[in-house]
Design an enzyme around this catalytic site. Sequence first.
Site: not given
Length: 357
Positions: A61, A65, A93, A192
């Site tokens: 992740r 990001h 975040n 996910h």
Amino acid sequence: MTTKRCCLLVATLLAALLVSVTARLDVGFYNKTCPSAESIVQQTVAAAFGNSSGVAPALIRMHFHDCFVRGCDGSVLIDSTANNTAEKDSPANNPSLRFFDVVDRAKASLEAQCPGVVSCADILAFAARDSVVLTGGLGYQVPSGRRDGRVSNATQATNNLPPPFFNATQLVDRFASKNLTLEDMVVLSGAHTLGVSHCSSFAGPANLGDRLYNFSGSADGIDPALSKAYAFLLKSICPSNSSQFFPNTTTFMDIITPDKFDNKYYVGLTNNLGLFESDAALLTNATMKALVDSFVRNETTWKRKFAKSMVKMGKIEVLTGTQGEIRRNCRVINPASATDVLASQSGSSGFTGVAAS
């Protein structure tokens, strides 16, 4: 303008042009300068994963990001200062991103072995790949040679990261803005299958991702695209006031096999078990749904496509050559050198190492 100053400006512009043309990412970029770079990162990630399986989804992740904000430049790792709120402290975040200390440990080991050589941005790319492998995904070669950025801004994170309440059109548009296709978006959404989410991402304020209590147009407040049984389970985990009184409460994003890198995320989608509106959105478009169905049927196909899309994502707006810097501490930009100051004062268009603002 004097002849000498004119020649200097032309030389600077030519140098900048040469960098933009020739700079690129390469597999094995550190083979000569730091041969143990990738193995050091892998060992650090594996050790951390041994203590907590949550390390793997967190690092995957974190790489995503990072890349979606100012490109894959390690800017998500920079700490906030008194004068600047950094990306990691954006609502997009914080508190969702974690395990920054794993990157810190990898960087410290690399600095001891090969000081000033391996970028924080590359460490993130390696760590994401290693995390995929540790949880059952396919290994892949990571082109490297990224340089670290010197700017990190919370607002830019909020404006660039796709929120969990996006619909299909918004998702496609946001990924397209990063040169990623509809297929890349559906493939990468499969991440996910690992990790957890805070309640605020799906049981938040009305009309802003709340699928459980105040979903727009729903008589009972529940998103009709969500399984009623699943909604009941989520309500037991995330009461209506959870975001206010229990801000750290989390739940698995894939309730079938939450710690395994497999296709059960897609299986869950087809049974209305997608946690976010953005997950359920993958079934609202015929092309997306066909991809979801294909990944339900063939897990290996998805894993191969995931590796390919991760490599593609890892090339978003990268800094290479003489752009940016190799950060000594991933949390702090390097102090400006005398050369940097002179270059910025001369207005050199080829210089990108500016202080965070």
